[in-house]
Design a protein around this motif. Sequence first.
Motif, PDB file in Angstrom:
ATOM      1  N   ALA A 205      -9.322   4.658   3.818  1.00 17.43           N
ATOM      2  CA  ALA A 205      -8.028   4.772   3.142  1.00 17.43           C
ATOM      3  C   ALA A 205      -7.408   3.386   3.013  1.00 17.43           C
ATOM      4  O   ALA A 205      -7.272   2.663   4.008  1.00 17.43           O
ATOM      5  CB  ALA A 205      -7.092   5.695   3.910  1.00 17.43           C
ATOM      6  N   GLY A 206      -7.049   2.997   1.784  1.00 16.56           N
ATOM      7  CA  GLY A 206      -6.439   1.700   1.535  1.00 16.56           C
ATOM      8  C   GLY A 206      -4.931   1.803   1.405  1.00 16.56           C
ATOM      9  O   GLY A 206      -4.409   2.738   0.788  1.00 16.56           O
ATOM     10  N   HIS A 207      -4.219   0.853   2.006  1.00  9.78           N
ATOM     11  CA  HIS A 207      -2.756   0.771   1.920  1.00  9.78           C
ATOM     12  C   HIS A 207      -2.379  -0.668   1.594  1.00  9.78           C
ATOM     13  O   HIS A 207      -3.032  -1.610   2.072  1.00  9.78           O
ATOM     14  CB  HIS A 207      -2.107   1.175   3.245  1.00  9.78           C
ATOM     15  N   VAL A 208      -1.344  -0.849   0.815  1.00 10.67           N
ATOM     16  CA  VAL A 208      -0.885  -2.192   0.455  1.00 10.67           C
ATOM     17  C   VAL A 208       0.631  -2.255   0.594  1.00 10.67           C
ATOM     18  O   VAL A 208       1.309  -1.228   0.713  1.00 10.67           O
ATOM     19  CB  VAL A 208      -1.290  -2.570  -0.985  1.00 10.67           C
ATOM     20  N   THR A 209       1.138  -3.470   0.577  1.00 13.14           N
ATOM     21  CA  THR A 209       2.586  -3.676   0.662  1.00 13.14           C
ATOM     22  C   THR A 209       3.247  -3.426  -0.689  1.00 13.14           C
ATOM     23  O   THR A 209       2.588  -3.402  -1.733  1.00 13.14           O
ATOM     24  CB  THR A 209       2.886  -5.115   1.108  1.00 13.14           C
ATOM     25  N   SER A 210       4.540  -3.253  -0.644  1.00 11.36           N
ATOM     26  CA  SER A 210       5.293  -3.101  -1.881  1.00 11.36           C
ATOM     27  C   SER A 210       5.547  -4.469  -2.502  1.00 11.36           C
ATOM     28  O   SER A 210       5.529  -5.494  -1.819  1.00 11.36           O
ATOM     29  CB  SER A 210       6.633  -2.406  -1.609  1.00 11.36           C
ATOM     30  N   GLU A 211       5.781  -4.465  -3.804  1.00  5.09           N
ATOM     31  CA  GLU A 211       6.121  -5.688  -4.518  1.00  5.09           C
ATOM     32  C   GLU A 211       7.540  -5.584  -5.061  1.00  5.09           C
ATOM     33  O   GLU A 211       8.049  -4.468  -5.272  1.00  5.09           O
ATOM     34  CB  GLU A 211       5.152  -5.912  -5.683  1.00  5.09           C
ATOM     35  N   PRO A 212       8.187  -6.721  -5.277  1.00  6.27           N
ATOM     36  CA  PRO A 212       9.508  -6.655  -5.908  1.00  6.27           C
ATOM     37  C   PRO A 212       9.414  -5.987  -7.279  1.00  6.27           C
ATOM     38  O   PRO A 212       8.410  -6.091  -7.979  1.00  6.27           O
ATOM     39  CB  PRO A 212       9.913  -8.130  -6.041  1.00  6.27           C
ATOM     40  N   GLN A 222      -4.061   0.756  -7.797  1.00  5.70           N
ATOM     41  CA  GLN A 222      -5.338   0.109  -8.059  1.00  5.70           C
ATOM     42  C   GLN A 222      -5.667  -0.897  -6.969  1.00  5.70           C
ATOM     43  O   GLN A 222      -6.826  -1.036  -6.557  1.00  5.70           O
ATOM     44  CB  GLN A 222      -5.285  -0.587  -9.421  1.00  5.70           C
ATOM     45  N   ALA A 223      -4.662  -1.608  -6.461  1.00  4.95           N
ATOM     46  CA  ALA A 223      -4.916  -2.600  -5.415  1.00  4.95           C
ATOM     47  C   ALA A 223      -5.415  -1.932  -4.139  1.00  4.95           C
ATOM     48  O   ALA A 223      -6.365  -2.409  -3.491  1.00  4.95           O
ATOM     49  CB  ALA A 223      -3.643  -3.389  -5.135  1.00  4.95           C
ATOM     50  N   SER A 224      -4.822  -0.802  -3.754  1.00  3.78           N
ATOM     51  CA  SER A 224      -5.253  -0.123  -2.527  1.00  3.78           C
ATOM     52  C   SER A 224      -6.663   0.442  -2.664  1.00  3.78           C
ATOM     53  O   SER A 224      -7.466   0.380  -1.728  1.00  3.78           O
ATOM     54  CB  SER A 224      -4.267   0.986  -2.167  1.00  3.78           C
ATOM     55  N   ILE A 225      -6.976   0.974  -3.835  1.00  6.05           N
ATOM     56  CA  ILE A 225      -8.325   1.500  -4.059  1.00  6.05           C
ATOM     57  C   ILE A 225      -9.349   0.361  -4.083  1.00  6.05           C
ATOM     58  O   ILE A 225     -10.465   0.493  -3.553  1.00  6.05           O
ATOM     59  CB  ILE A 225      -8.368   2.313  -5.369  1.00  6.05           C
ATOM     60  N   ASP A 253       1.572   1.850  -1.853  1.00  8.85           N
ATOM     61  CA  ASP A 253       2.583   1.460  -0.865  1.00  8.85           C
ATOM     62  C   ASP A 253       3.417   2.664  -0.423  1.00  8.85           C
ATOM     63  O   ASP A 253       4.547   2.520   0.030  1.00  8.85           O
ATOM     64  CB  ASP A 253       3.503   0.386  -1.433  1.00  8.85           C
ATOM     65  N   ARG A 254       2.820   3.868  -0.528  1.00 10.50           N
ATOM     66  CA  ARG A 254       3.582   5.088  -0.262  1.00 10.50           C
ATOM     67  C   ARG A 254       3.691   5.431   1.225  1.00 10.50           C
ATOM     68  O   ARG A 254       4.510   6.269   1.596  1.00 10.50           O
ATOM     69  CB  ARG A 254       2.942   6.278  -0.999  1.00 10.50           C
ATOM     70  N   GLU A 255       2.907   4.804   2.074  1.00  9.33           N
ATOM     71  CA  GLU A 255       2.929   5.135   3.498  1.00  9.33           C
ATOM     72  C   GLU A 255       3.084   3.869   4.354  1.00  9.33           C
ATOM     73  O   GLU A 255       2.180   3.508   5.111  1.00  9.33           O
ATOM     74  CB  GLU A 255       1.655   5.889   3.896  1.00  9.33           C
ATOM     75  N   PRO A 256       4.213   3.181   4.246  1.00  4.80           N
ATOM     76  CA  PRO A 256       4.415   1.986   5.079  1.00  4.80           C
ATOM     77  C   PRO A 256       4.586   2.386   6.546  1.00  4.80           C
ATOM     78  O   PRO A 256       5.078   3.472   6.865  1.00  4.80           O
ATOM     79  CB  PRO A 256       5.704   1.383   4.512  1.00  4.80           C
ATOM     80  N   ASP A 267      -0.087  -3.996   4.729  1.00  7.33           N
ATOM     81  CA  ASP A 267      -1.343  -4.216   4.002  1.00  7.33           C
ATOM     82  C   ASP A 267      -2.483  -3.952   4.978  1.00  7.33           C
ATOM     83  O   ASP A 267      -2.784  -4.770   5.846  1.00  7.33           O
ATOM     84  CB  ASP A 267      -1.387  -5.651   3.483  1.00  7.33           C
ATOM     85  N   ARG A 268      -3.147  -2.814   4.841  1.00  6.35           N
ATOM     86  CA  ARG A 268      -4.136  -2.396   5.842  1.00  6.35           C
ATOM     87  C   ARG A 268      -5.149  -1.447   5.225  1.00  6.35           C
ATOM     88  O   ARG A 268      -4.925  -0.877   4.142  1.00  6.35           O
ATOM     89  CB  ARG A 268      -3.441  -1.703   7.011  1.00  6.35           C
ATOM     90  N   ILE A 269      -6.259  -1.291   5.956  1.00  2.76           N
ATOM     91  CA  ILE A 269      -7.298  -0.326   5.594  1.00  2.76           C
ATOM     92  C   ILE A 269      -7.598   0.498   6.840  1.00  2.76           C
ATOM     93  O   ILE A 269      -7.818  -0.046   7.922  1.00  2.76           O
ATOM     94  CB  ILE A 269      -8.581  -1.017   5.101  1.00  2.76           C
ATOM     95  N   GLU A 270      -7.617   1.800   6.684  1.00  4.88           N
ATOM     96  CA  GLU A 270      -7.921   2.696   7.790  1.00  4.88           C
ATOM     97  C   GLU A 270      -9.310   3.288   7.578  1.00  4.88           C
ATOM     98  O   GLU A 270      -9.604   3.859   6.530  1.00  4.88           O
ATOM     99  CB  GLU A 270      -6.879   3.819   7.891  1.00  4.88           C
ATOM    100  N   VAL A 271     -10.150   3.123   8.586  1.00  4.16           N
ATOM    101  CA  VAL A 271     -11.494   3.702   8.584  1.00  4.16           C
ATOM    102  C   VAL A 271     -11.474   4.840   9.605  1.00  4.16           C
ATOM    103  O   VAL A 271     -11.175   4.629  10.786  1.00  4.16           O
ATOM    104  CB  VAL A 271     -12.558   2.671   8.947  1.00  4.16           C
ATOM    105  N   ILE A 272     -11.757   6.054   9.147  1.00  8.83           N
ATOM    106  CA  ILE A 272     -11.660   7.243   9.999  1.00  8.83           C
ATOM    107  C   ILE A 272     -13.050   7.822  10.238  1.00  8.83           C
ATOM    108  O   ILE A 272     -13.777   8.113   9.271  1.00  8.83           O
ATOM    109  CB  ILE A 272     -10.753   8.307   9.370  1.00  8.83           C
TER     110      ILE A 272
END
Length: 278
Positions: A205-212, A222-225, A253-256, A267-272
């Motif tokens: 699962a990819g997560h990224v930060t929000s941008e202004p 697209q960045a998280s994928i 950036d939906r799950e900060p 900005d993180r990647i979760e490997v489950i």
Amino acid sequence: MADGSNQRPIIIKRKKVVAGGGHHGGAWKVAYADFVTAMMAFFMLMWLLNATTEQQRKGIADYFSPTVPISRISGGGDGSFGGDSVFSETTIAQNGTGATNRRPTEGRQALGLQGTDHDAQREIAALEALEDALMGQGGDSMVSELALAHVNSRLTDEGLIIEIFSRPGAPLFDPRTGDPAPWLPGLAAVMAQLFGTVTNAVGIAGHVTSEPIVIASETRWQASITHAQALRRMLETGGLPARRIARLTGHADREPITDDPMEVRNDRIEVILIRSHL
């Protein structure tokens, strides 16, 4: 007259005897004692229900009801003195039924033994051993100190979650070129090697930060994928079979995990490592 004065009068005393010590007798004391004993047992039962776990309650039930279900297959033990409870994980064995395996054998179904409890315990032990080897909790870690500073792990009901995150001044991917950090492929290779010790499916699962908002022309989805796909390729290059990858998702950036959605820690990647026995 003299003879009459020498004769003493006869006095008869009548004593009234009341049996039972009163109107109600003593039977009320026995009834009251029984009532107090019953109330004490009731409150002890309520306390046990509140202060014990499900597994402890099953053990108490086994102690007070040590009966063994009899069937035409065998007794209540799983092997010679296996010590298994007559209870399955979720259902009490009754009249030779109670097993909850999807495809239980005839013998295990008759015994009410489903075996998933033991399988789940073995799976948890294997995941904990993998986590110790990765994080170095039982000694030296297989991961470099530089990479280990970016890794966090936790064991949940879903499975073992290995979180790889950015740090201030040390992102997972170069924001200009998109190239991974120099230590990330090595970390992925170690993870692929450790994943070979278990058979669990893998989710990424990819997560990224929000941008202004003013520069939010590029979607965060697209960045998280893209980050999740990059780590998938690194794991497969490190030796993880492609069929082990069960799912790949991008959460944008939906799950900060911090109050500030623009903080680099998001900005993180979760490997489950997904649990197969719950």
